[in-house]
Design a protein around this motif. Structure first.
Motif, PDB file in Angstrom:
ATOM      1  N   SER A  16     105.726  32.279 -13.074  1.00  0.00           N
ATOM      2  CA  SER A  16     104.471  31.863 -12.448  1.00  0.00           C
ATOM      3  C   SER A  16     103.485  31.396 -13.510  1.00  0.00           C
ATOM      4  CB  SER A  16     103.847  33.010 -11.643  1.00  0.00           C
ATOM      5  OG  SER A  16     104.644  33.346 -10.525  1.00  0.00           O
ATOM      6  N   ALA A  17     102.574  30.545 -13.092  1.00  0.00           N
ATOM      7  CA  ALA A  17     101.484  30.107 -13.969  1.00  0.00           C
ATOM      8  C   ALA A  17     100.325  31.078 -13.826  1.00  0.00           C
ATOM      9  CB  ALA A  17     101.053  28.693 -13.608  1.00  0.00           C
ATOM     10  N   TYR A  18      99.736  31.482 -14.945  1.00  0.00           N
ATOM     11  CA  TYR A  18      98.650  32.452 -14.922  1.00  0.00           C
ATOM     12  C   TYR A  18      97.347  31.816 -15.393  1.00  0.00           C
ATOM     13  CZ  TYR A  18     102.428  35.824 -14.387  1.00  0.00           C
ATOM     14  OH  TYR A  18     103.519  36.514 -13.919  1.00  0.00           O
ATOM     15  N   GLY A  19      96.244  32.430 -14.990  1.00  0.00           N
ATOM     16  CA  GLY A  19      94.935  31.962 -15.415  1.00  0.00           C
ATOM     17  C   GLY A  19      94.107  31.342 -14.311  1.00  0.00           C
ATOM     18  N   ASP A  20      94.720  31.083 -13.158  1.00  0.00           N
ATOM     19  CA  ASP A  20      93.990  30.506 -12.033  1.00  0.00           C
ATOM     20  C   ASP A  20      93.615  31.590 -11.024  1.00  0.00           C
ATOM     21  OD1 ASP A  20      94.230  27.948 -13.060  1.00  0.00           O
ATOM     22  OD2 ASP A  20      96.163  27.603 -12.081  1.00  0.00           O
ATOM     23  N   TYR A  21      92.577  31.319 -10.270  1.00  0.00           N
ATOM     24  CA  TYR A  21      92.154  32.215  -9.203  1.00  0.00           C
ATOM     25  C   TYR A  21      93.235  32.288  -8.127  1.00  0.00           C
ATOM     26  CZ  TYR A  21      89.480  33.946  -5.195  1.00  0.00           C
ATOM     27  OH  TYR A  21      89.049  34.657  -4.109  1.00  0.00           O
ATOM     28  N   VAL A  22      93.538  33.494  -7.692  1.00  0.00           N
ATOM     29  CA  VAL A  22      94.568  33.704  -6.669  1.00  0.00           C
ATOM     30  C   VAL A  22      93.891  34.167  -5.384  1.00  0.00           C
ATOM     31  CG1 VAL A  22      96.610  35.017  -6.019  1.00  0.00           C
ATOM     32  CG2 VAL A  22      96.288  34.301  -8.401  1.00  0.00           C
ATOM     33  N   SER A  23      94.090  33.432  -4.317  1.00  0.00           N
ATOM     34  CA  SER A  23      93.512  33.790  -3.024  1.00  0.00           C
ATOM     35  C   SER A  23      94.614  34.245  -2.075  1.00  0.00           C
ATOM     36  CB  SER A  23      92.786  32.584  -2.418  1.00  0.00           C
ATOM     37  OG  SER A  23      93.715  31.573  -2.060  1.00  0.00           O
ATOM     38  N   ASN A  24      94.220  34.903  -0.996  1.00  0.00           N
ATOM     39  CA  ASN A  24      95.198  35.337  -0.002  1.00  0.00           C
ATOM     40  C   ASN A  24      95.963  34.173   0.603  1.00  0.00           C
ATOM     41  OD1 ASN A  24      94.523  38.021  -0.346  1.00  0.00           O
ATOM     42  ND2 ASN A  24      93.111  38.087   1.370  1.00  0.00           N
ATOM     43  N   SER A  25      95.325  33.034   0.720  1.00  0.00           N
ATOM     44  CA  SER A  25      95.958  31.893   1.390  1.00  0.00           C
ATOM     45  C   SER A  25      97.003  31.203   0.525  1.00  0.00           C
ATOM     46  CB  SER A  25      94.893  30.879   1.812  1.00  0.00           C
ATOM     47  OG  SER A  25      94.207  30.376   0.680  1.00  0.00           O
ATOM     48  N   THR A  26      96.920  31.366  -0.793  1.00  0.00           N
ATOM     49  CA  THR A  26      97.851  30.662  -1.681  1.00  0.00           C
ATOM     50  C   THR A  26      98.797  31.580  -2.436  1.00  0.00           C
ATOM     51  OG1 THR A  26      96.271  30.717  -3.539  1.00  0.00           O
ATOM     52  CG2 THR A  26      96.164  28.821  -2.032  1.00  0.00           C
ATOM     53  N   MET A  27      98.546  32.880  -2.445  1.00  0.00           N
ATOM     54  CA  MET A  27      99.264  33.748  -3.377  1.00  0.00           C
ATOM     55  C   MET A  27     100.771  33.781  -3.133  1.00  0.00           C
ATOM     56  SD  MET A  27      97.976  37.515  -2.133  1.00  0.00           S
ATOM     57  CE  MET A  27      98.343  38.171  -0.512  1.00  0.00           C
ATOM     58  N   TYR A  28     101.205  33.872  -1.878  1.00  0.00           N
ATOM     59  CA  TYR A  28     102.636  34.017  -1.630  1.00  0.00           C
ATOM     60  C   TYR A  28     103.424  32.788  -2.073  1.00  0.00           C
ATOM     61  CZ  TYR A  28     101.224  38.040   1.192  1.00  0.00           C
ATOM     62  OH  TYR A  28     100.687  39.226   1.619  1.00  0.00           O
ATOM     63  N   SER A  29     102.900  31.619  -1.830  1.00  0.00           N
ATOM     64  CA  SER A  29     103.603  30.394  -2.226  1.00  0.00           C
ATOM     65  C   SER A  29     103.710  30.270  -3.740  1.00  0.00           C
ATOM     66  CB  SER A  29     102.891  29.162  -1.662  1.00  0.00           C
ATOM     67  OG  SER A  29     101.585  29.041  -2.205  1.00  0.00           O
ATOM     68  N   LEU A  30     102.802  30.933  -4.466  1.00  0.00           N
ATOM     69  CA  LEU A  30     102.809  30.887  -5.927  1.00  0.00           C
ATOM     70  C   LEU A  30     103.568  32.062  -6.545  1.00  0.00           C
ATOM     71  CD1 LEU A  30      99.061  29.905  -6.489  1.00  0.00           C
ATOM     72  CD2 LEU A  30     101.061  28.395  -6.606  1.00  0.00           C
ATOM     73  N   GLY A  31     104.084  32.945  -5.712  1.00  0.00           N
ATOM     74  CA  GLY A  31     104.850  34.082  -6.213  1.00  0.00           C
ATOM     75  C   GLY A  31     104.037  35.316  -6.507  1.00  0.00           C
ATOM     76  N   PHE A  32     102.783  35.340  -6.058  1.00  0.00           N
ATOM     77  CA  PHE A  32     101.940  36.517  -6.243  1.00  0.00           C
ATOM     78  C   PHE A  32     101.885  37.309  -4.939  1.00  0.00           C
ATOM     79  CE2 PHE A  32     100.119  33.343  -9.228  1.00  0.00           C
ATOM     80  CZ  PHE A  32     100.439  33.997 -10.403  1.00  0.00           C
ATOM     81  N   ILE A  33     101.751  38.631  -5.046  1.00  0.00           N
ATOM     82  CA  ILE A  33     101.817  39.474  -3.850  1.00  0.00           C
ATOM     83  C   ILE A  33     100.525  40.222  -3.592  1.00  0.00           C
ATOM     84  CG2 ILE A  33     104.321  39.729  -3.929  1.00  0.00           C
ATOM     85  CD1 ILE A  33     103.934  42.436  -5.289  1.00  0.00           C
ATOM     86  N   ASN A  34      99.515  39.981  -4.425  1.00  0.00           N
ATOM     87  CA  ASN A  34      98.222  40.618  -4.210  1.00  0.00           C
ATOM     88  C   ASN A  34      97.142  39.692  -4.752  1.00  0.00           C
ATOM     89  OD1 ASN A  34      95.872  42.283  -4.308  1.00  0.00           O
ATOM     90  ND2 ASN A  34      97.175  44.096  -4.267  1.00  0.00           N
ATOM     91  N   GLY A  35      96.366  39.099  -3.834  1.00  0.00           N
ATOM     92  CA  GLY A  35      95.296  38.211  -4.272  1.00  0.00           C
ATOM     93  C   GLY A  35      94.167  38.995  -4.882  1.00  0.00           C
ATOM     94  N   ASN A  36      93.623  39.923  -4.132  1.00  0.00           N
ATOM     95  CA  ASN A  36      92.611  40.847  -4.624  1.00  0.00           C
ATOM     96  C   ASN A  36      91.443  40.141  -5.311  1.00  0.00           C
ATOM     97  OD1 ASN A  36      91.644  43.473  -4.809  1.00  0.00           O
ATOM     98  ND2 ASN A  36      92.513  43.801  -6.841  1.00  0.00           N
TER      99      ASN A  36
END
Length: 302
Positions: free
Chosen positions: A205-225
């Motif tokens: 995954s690419a790190y350093g960007d803001y992770v929101s609930n609407s985009t997190m799963y498609s980017l491989g993240f499981i907690n937007g928080n």
């Protein structure tokens, strides 16, 4: 099937401290050279406490000094009452020795049994303190003093339930304690560098960007928080998801608006198969490096 309360672990994450391993032999914080003598008494459970110390090097203590629990390397973390008002910090009392043996049993059944001795020696802090009271004081909150299950600091983890309430623990509370103990130990070890992040995991995954609930799963993240994604938080959340959630729940189809760990391996959330790839890397990494099956912990029902 239980619903995971992610907030509990986010709060507990504030209390992470240090751990010790077989390379950096277990030793107290610099400036507080402490020694502990075991056994502390002649109870039946003292034999088991001594055995864990001989095998893995850490001390399970039901008698301890205030400095053992409140000293946080850079600050004293005890809540102080003055004129009926409490400061921020923690409130604790050592375990009732009539119930300390049951706490040891919980540790063995809910935590220690999932790890080989070599891994416990690496991950465990110097001391594990058994308490009859463990509270967090937060004066500006709507509930200013709350009971907490665990509290970690620089060289210790403290656990509540050393009182008669341990006999009234239902299945939900027991499962939650199992989850919390394992998350606490592993996050604690990560924070002090005793548990390294799998390098292969950080490449997906690419790190350093803001992770929101609407985009997190498609980017491989499981907690937007509502935060910037980092390899450390990402790896922590995968550990948390696995050790707190049964495999069948991770694979359950979910509908829109569900932002728990439920269904993160199902295509309804894992739209790009990124989460499955990262999940498998974490599982394989712990089995290979530490001989620990994280999903076995998640599948356990107490």
């Amino acid at each position: 099937m239980k619903k995971i309360n992610i907030l509990i672990y986010a709060i507990l994450g504030m209390f992470l401290g240090s751990a010790c391993n077989d390379e950096d032999r277990l030793s107290p914080t610099e400036g507080l050279e402490m020694t502990y003598t075991l056994p502390q008494g002649n109870h039946d459970y003292d034999t088991r406490i001594v055995d864990w110390n001989k095998r893995c090097g850490f001390f399970i203590l039901y008698e301890f000094e205030p400095k053992d629990i409140y000293w946080g390397q850079t600050s004293w973390q005890e809540a102080i009452e003055k004129d009926g008002e409490w400061s921020w910090g923690f409130i604790s009392e050592p375990a009732d020795q009539d119930y300390a043996g049951k706490q040891v049993e919980l540790l063995e059944d809910y935590l220690f049994k999932y790890y080989p001795d070599s891994t416990l020696q690496r991950f465990m802090p110097l001391k594990f303190l058994l308490c009859s009271k463990l509270q967090y004081s937060q004066p500006l909150a709507s509930v200013p003093i709350v009971d907490i299950p665990l509290f970690s600091s620089i060289d210790m983890i403290a656990m509540n339930y050393g009182n008669k309430e341990i006999d009234n623990m239902n299945e939900h509370a027991a499962s939650l304690l199992k989850d919390t103990l394992n998350v606490e130990l592993l996050w604690h070890a990560m924070d002090v560098g005793k548990l390294q992040i799998d390098e292969a995991f950080t490449q997906l995954s690419a790190y350093g960007d803001y992770v929101s609930n609407s985009t997190m799963y498609s980017l491989g993240f499981i907690n937007g928080n509502a935060q910037i994604a980092t390899p450390i938080t990402d790896f922590k959340y995968y550990i948390q998801a696995i050790v707190t959630t049964p495999f069948d729940v991770l694979n359950t189809e979910t509908g829109a608006g569900d932002y728990t760990y439920r269904g993160i391996l199902h295509p309804s959330k894992d739209v790009n198969n990124m989460i499955n790839r990262k999940y498998n890397l974490v599982i394989d990494y712990f089995k290979t490096m530490y001989n620990v099956d994280l999903q076995k912990i998640g599948n356990a029902v107490m």
